[in-house]
Structure formats: structure tokens, C-alpha cells
Design a protein around this motif. Sequence first.
Motif, PDB file in Angstrom:
ATOM      1  N   GLY A 188       0.755  -1.184   0.069  1.00 19.13           N
ATOM      2  CA  GLY A 188      -0.132  -0.040   0.177  1.00 19.13           C
ATOM      3  C   GLY A 188       0.876   1.209  -0.066  1.00 19.13           C
ATOM      4  N   PHE A 189       0.056   2.611   0.028  1.00 20.75           N
ATOM      5  CA  PHE A 189       0.699   3.772  -0.002  1.00 20.75           C
ATOM      6  C   PHE A 189       0.764   4.450   1.247  1.00 20.75           C
ATOM      7  CE2 PHE A 189      -0.922   3.022  -4.383  1.00 20.75           C
ATOM      8  CZ  PHE A 189       0.165   3.267  -5.122  1.00 20.75           C
ATOM      9  N   LEU A 190       1.893   4.913   1.787  1.00 18.33           N
ATOM     10  CA  LEU A 190       1.894   5.672   3.070  1.00 18.33           C
ATOM     11  C   LEU A 190       2.792   7.101   2.914  1.00 18.33           C
ATOM     12  CD1 LEU A 190       3.385   2.990   5.265  1.00 18.33           C
ATOM     13  CD2 LEU A 190       1.172   3.653   5.050  1.00 18.33           C
ATOM     14  N   TYR A 191       2.109   8.003   3.402  1.00 19.70           N
ATOM     15  CA  TYR A 191       2.758   9.429   3.204  1.00 19.70           C
ATOM     16  C   TYR A 191       3.754   9.532   4.531  1.00 19.70           C
ATOM     17  CZ  TYR A 191       2.984  14.377   3.819  1.00 19.70           C
ATOM     18  OH  TYR A 191       3.634  15.701   3.800  1.00 19.70           O
ATOM     19  N   CYS A 192       4.866   9.579   4.072  1.00 26.94           N
ATOM     20  CA  CYS A 192       6.049   9.531   5.170  1.00 26.94           C
ATOM     21  C   CYS A 192       6.561  11.076   5.194  1.00 26.94           C
ATOM     22  CB  CYS A 192       7.054   8.682   4.972  1.00 26.94           C
ATOM     23  SG  CYS A 192       6.550   6.956   4.707  1.00 26.94           S
ATOM     24  N   ALA A 193       6.480  11.695   6.384  1.00 27.37           N
ATOM     25  CA  ALA A 193       6.974  13.103   6.422  1.00 27.37           C
ATOM     26  C   ALA A 193       7.488  13.231   7.769  1.00 27.37           C
ATOM     27  CB  ALA A 193       5.894  14.202   6.166  1.00 27.37           C
ATOM     28  N   ASP A 194       8.301  14.244   8.019  1.00 22.96           N
ATOM     29  CA  ASP A 194       9.202  14.730   9.236  1.00 22.96           C
ATOM     30  C   ASP A 194       8.742  16.252   9.569  1.00 22.96           C
ATOM     31  OD1 ASP A 194      10.606  14.706  11.387  1.00 22.96           O
ATOM     32  OD2 ASP A 194      12.398  14.719  10.307  1.00 22.96           O
ATOM     33  N   PRO A 195       7.583  16.499   9.960  1.00 21.85           N
ATOM     34  CA  PRO A 195       7.182  17.876  10.247  1.00 21.85           C
ATOM     35  C   PRO A 195       8.004  18.533  11.710  1.00 21.85           C
ATOM     36  CG  PRO A 195       5.345  16.663  10.811  1.00 21.85           C
ATOM     37  CD  PRO A 195       6.395  15.754  10.189  1.00 21.85           C
ATOM     38  N   ASN A 196       8.582  17.664  12.471  1.00 27.54           N
ATOM     39  CA  ASN A 196       8.978  18.085  13.706  1.00 27.54           C
ATOM     40  C   ASN A 196      10.506  17.927  13.605  1.00 27.54           C
ATOM     41  OD1 ASN A 196       6.388  18.804  15.228  1.00 27.54           O
ATOM     42  ND2 ASN A 196       6.032  16.608  14.903  1.00 27.54           N
ATOM     43  N   GLY A 197      10.924  17.465  12.685  1.00 29.41           N
ATOM     44  CA  GLY A 197      12.571  17.200  12.670  1.00 29.41           C
ATOM     45  C   GLY A 197      13.123  16.086  13.320  1.00 29.41           C
ATOM     46  N   TRP A 198      12.167  15.226  13.523  1.00 28.10           N
ATOM     47  CA  TRP A 198      12.624  14.086  14.654  1.00 28.10           C
ATOM     48  C   TRP A 198      13.244  12.861  13.513  1.00 28.10           C
ATOM     49  CZ3 TRP A 198       7.074  13.776  17.078  1.00 28.10           C
ATOM     50  CH2 TRP A 198       6.848  14.934  18.067  1.00 28.10           C
ATOM     51  N   GLY A 199      13.256  12.902  12.199  1.00 24.64           N
ATOM     52  CA  GLY A 199      13.619  11.920  11.568  1.00 24.64           C
ATOM     53  C   GLY A 199      12.509  11.377  10.997  1.00 24.64           C
ATOM     54  N   ASN A 200      12.620  10.900   9.520  1.00 22.22           N
ATOM     55  CA  ASN A 200      11.328  10.287   8.821  1.00 22.22           C
ATOM     56  C   ASN A 200      11.395   9.018   8.977  1.00 22.22           C
ATOM     57  OD1 ASN A 200       9.332  10.173   6.791  1.00 22.22           O
ATOM     58  ND2 ASN A 200      10.340  11.020   5.300  1.00 22.22           N
ATOM     59  N   ALA A 281      -1.471  17.424   1.495  1.00 19.54           N
ATOM     60  CA  ALA A 281      -0.934  16.415   2.393  1.00 19.54           C
ATOM     61  C   ALA A 281      -2.229  16.573   3.595  1.00 19.54           C
ATOM     62  CB  ALA A 281       0.347  17.139   2.884  1.00 19.54           C
ATOM     63  N   ALA A 282      -2.649  17.790   3.631  1.00 21.15           N
ATOM     64  CA  ALA A 282      -3.800  17.717   4.658  1.00 21.15           C
ATOM     65  C   ALA A 282      -4.925  16.933   4.581  1.00 21.15           C
ATOM     66  CB  ALA A 282      -4.235  19.264   4.632  1.00 21.15           C
ATOM     67  N   ASN A 283      -5.293  16.334   3.317  1.00 18.37           N
ATOM     68  CA  ASN A 283      -6.333  15.486   3.164  1.00 18.37           C
ATOM     69  C   ASN A 283      -6.023  14.254   2.652  1.00 18.37           C
ATOM     70  OD1 ASN A 283      -8.681  17.043   3.818  1.00 18.37           O
ATOM     71  ND2 ASN A 283      -7.702  18.415   2.037  1.00 18.37           N
ATOM     72  N   PHE A 284      -4.638  13.691   2.769  1.00 19.76           N
ATOM     73  CA  PHE A 284      -4.054  12.700   2.223  1.00 19.76           C
ATOM     74  C   PHE A 284      -4.581  12.310   0.913  1.00 19.76           C
ATOM     75  CE2 PHE A 284      -3.307  12.418   6.697  1.00 19.76           C
ATOM     76  CZ  PHE A 284      -2.073  11.921   6.995  1.00 19.76           C
ATOM     77  N   CYS A 337      -4.034   6.324   0.673  1.00 25.08           N
ATOM     78  CA  CYS A 337      -3.643   5.950   2.171  1.00 25.08           C
ATOM     79  C   CYS A 337      -4.271   4.925   2.943  1.00 25.08           C
ATOM     80  CB  CYS A 337      -2.730   7.087   2.693  1.00 25.08           C
ATOM     81  SG  CYS A 337      -1.295   7.852   1.831  1.00 25.08           S
ATOM     82  N   ARG A 338      -5.642   4.658   2.456  1.00 25.86           N
ATOM     83  CA  ARG A 338      -6.650   4.248   3.171  1.00 25.86           C
ATOM     84  C   ARG A 338      -6.919   4.957   4.708  1.00 25.86           C
ATOM     85  NH1 ARG A 338      -3.932  -0.285   0.615  1.00 25.86           N
ATOM     86  NH2 ARG A 338      -5.449  -1.558  -0.716  1.00 25.86           N
ATOM     87  N   VAL A 339      -6.877   5.926   4.685  1.00 25.08           N
ATOM     88  CA  VAL A 339      -6.773   6.700   5.938  1.00 25.08           C
ATOM     89  C   VAL A 339      -8.471   6.741   6.347  1.00 25.08           C
ATOM     90  CG1 VAL A 339      -6.858   9.145   7.092  1.00 25.08           C
ATOM     91  CG2 VAL A 339      -4.887   8.384   5.769  1.00 25.08           C
ATOM     92  N   LYS A 340      -9.269   6.913   5.584  1.00 22.82           N
ATOM     93  CA  LYS A 340     -10.718   7.040   6.016  1.00 22.82           C
ATOM     94  C   LYS A 340     -11.541   5.778   5.465  1.00 22.82           C
ATOM     95  CE  LYS A 340     -10.344  11.045   7.964  1.00 22.82           C
ATOM     96  NZ  LYS A 340     -10.063  11.292   9.275  1.00 22.82           N
ATOM     97  N   SER A 341     -10.723   4.894   4.804  1.00 22.28           N
ATOM     98  CA  SER A 341     -11.133   3.726   4.077  1.00 22.28           C
ATOM     99  C   SER A 341     -10.343   2.438   4.304  1.00 22.28           C
ATOM    100  CB  SER A 341     -11.925   4.067   2.596  1.00 22.28           C
ATOM    101  OG  SER A 341     -12.287   2.749   2.379  1.00 22.28           O
ATOM    102  N   ASP A 342     -10.815   1.236   4.132  1.00 25.04           N
ATOM    103  CA  ASP A 342      -9.859   0.110   4.021  1.00 25.04           C
ATOM    104  C   ASP A 342      -9.506   0.047   2.548  1.00 25.04           C
ATOM    105  OD1 ASP A 342     -10.137  -0.516   6.731  1.00 25.04           O
ATOM    106  OD2 ASP A 342     -11.930  -1.843   6.460  1.00 25.04           O
ATOM    107  N   ASN A 343      -9.973   0.595   1.758  1.00 24.72           N
ATOM    108  CA  ASN A 343      -9.804   0.466   0.369  1.00 24.72           C
ATOM    109  C   ASN A 343      -9.174   1.931  -0.234  1.00 24.72           C
ATOM    110  OD1 ASN A 343     -11.287  -1.902   0.140  1.00 24.72           O
ATOM    111  ND2 ASN A 343     -13.137  -0.902  -0.339  1.00 24.72           N
ATOM    112  N   ILE A 344      -8.560   1.612  -1.190  1.00 28.20           N
ATOM    113  CA  ILE A 344      -7.992   2.756  -2.003  1.00 28.20           C
ATOM    114  C   ILE A 344      -9.183   3.358  -3.039  1.00 28.20           C
ATOM    115  CG2 ILE A 344      -6.472   3.557  -3.716  1.00 28.20           C
ATOM    116  CD1 ILE A 344      -4.472   1.553  -2.862  1.00 28.20           C
TER     117      ILE A 344
END
Length: 349
Positions: A188-200, A281-284, A337-344
Motif C-alpha cells: 500500500g501507499f503511505l505518506y511519510c514526512a517529518d514535520p517536527n525534525g525527528w527523522g522520517n 497532504a492535509a487530506n491525504f 493511503c486508506r486513512v478513511k477507508s480500508d480501500n484505495i
Amino acid sequence: MIKKLFPVALVAFALTSCDNGDYTDWVLPEQNAPVEAVQGAISASAATSELIDLNTAGEVVKLINVTLPANATVESYKVSLTNGNGGVYDVYADAEGNVKAEDLNNAVISLFNREVVARELQAIVSANATVQGKQGAAVVAYTAAPFNVKLQCIAPKFEPFIYYIGATDGWTNAEQRLVSDDNGGYTGFLYCADPNGWGNQFKFHRVAGDWGTEINNSFFTEYVGAAEDCGGNIGVNAGEGVYYFDLNLSTGRISATKVDAMGIIGDFNGWGGDAFMTWDAANFCYVCENPGINANGWKFRVNSDWGLNLGGASLDNLYNNGENLTAVGNVVKLYPCRVKSDNIYCTVE
């Protein structure tokens, strides 16, 4: 002078008056002689030459047979299991050679992976034995010659989804998910980001929000593409963005491919190009306005390559190599990214 000498003479007289045997014992108390040297060694072998399937073996497994020297006893044995590549995992057997099946399962997973196949391991048995000699008892360390055992680990239970939790949302929300193929694989697809500078970086949960079901870097031995081992966490090394993941909890392999471009292709552009989408990014979701699609068919594809393309019989369930889509509209949104659903799924407005 007489007062000073008299007590000394009296003491000397008393000592010379004692029985010689009692005096000797008092001056030189009897010492126990050292325990005699113990001869012999232990020999050990596999309790069975057949494969031990831990799926059906029960809670305790008879793993080894051991022969001890005369007058020697043990309470337990250490069994050092090796995989032939330098890996070692120690389990412990009772005096009868029984080992907990859970310990053996952990050994197989640690030395290999979770794939349910027959494994051959070398075993070395050692023990501190109590040996009774004529003069008393001694503790003697023994090590037996190595031999092989055959084990098959317990088939893991694969949940329908595993859930991303990581830097993207401050390690507080496990909504993005990968879907199972029922054989240890998840994609599957994942949105990977590091907005807090902790490491992606990130991990997975088998149950969303439950750290007791954590899947971390220790589950993987092979990192492919942009995926990397971050020493506890899993990470990606190609920067912020959407990635396509293909991982297998049985084989310990994880692959990540960054989505540099998500496009729409179809009859409207002669199946020869892409109307590129913009990531929200706000709505994936990916968004494309006025792509020009028509009812003669169109699809989504990743990085302008047909190796990964999305279609389906309906807009609410898209999958790789799915059917051409026929909906028509001016705004297309893809939610991978299946955030709101089990499906793409996608919407066409």
C-alpha cells in the motif's frame, strides 16, 4: 621474677600433660582431601531426526537426549542453536531434555525469519553437572559434540491490515494502513514526512494505537529501495512524500518506492502520457483539475510506469492492474493511503 615466670611454667605443664592425640587435632584440624578428578564426558543427540513442527508440537518439546558420566546429575542444559551464519540463540532444556516450544519458536525467528519452512540448526549442549566423588561433590562443566536438529516455526497470524504510526503525525495517530495478502505480505501507499525534525521514521501496529502489537525494525532483515533500518524504527531515505510499500512479515523483507509522480492516463490522451496530480497532504489525497478524462477509459499510474497502475470496477475500490475507469468529471481526487477507508478510492466531480 618468680611472679612473672610462674604462669608460664604452669601453662607449659598443662600442655605437656594433655593427650598427644587431642593436642595434635587441636593444632592441625583434619582437612578434607580435594574431590577426586572426574573422568568421562557427556554425549548429546537430537531426540528425533524428523522435523519438529512447532505448530503441532505442544507447549513442551523433547529436543535432546543426553548421556552423563557415572555419578553426575544436572538440573538443566543450555542448548546453543546456530544458523550457520554466525547467529547463536540459547535455549534451556530440563533434566529430561525438554524445551519450551515458545523458546524454540523465538530461536528460529531470531536466527532466520518468520517464514514457515523447515530449518536445520546446529545444537551444542553444555551443562554444569554435580558429580559425587569419594571425598565429596564437585561441579564440573561439560560440553557435548555438536549435532543438528530440524525445526519449523509457528505460522504467524496475519491481521487484515497493519497501521502506520510515526513522524508524519507526531507518533500520535495510527490511521494510514497497508493491506494483507493473507500470506505475510502487506502492500500500500503511505505518506511519510517529518514535520517536527525527528527523522522520517515510523513503526506499524497490528491493532491501531496498541503499542503491544508493535512491528519495528527487528521484524525485517532485508531493506530495499528507499526503506532503511533506523535502529528500532523503520525509515525512508528519499525525503518527504508518498511511498509505495511492499513488505513481508514471513520473509523479513521491506521495500519502499517513492511516488515522484502520480498521473492519470487514458483514452483522453491516447494512452500515451500523464495528466499529473498534486499531493494534498492535509487530506491525504492527490488532486487533478480538468484532466480531460472521458468515458472510454482511464487509470492512475505511478511514476509514468505501468508496473504500478490503479483501476477497478468501481471508484471506491481501486487496486493494481484493475479495470479501466469510466467516470467523467472535472476534478479527480485519489485517496491512496486508506486513512478513511480500508480501500484505495477516488472521487470524480
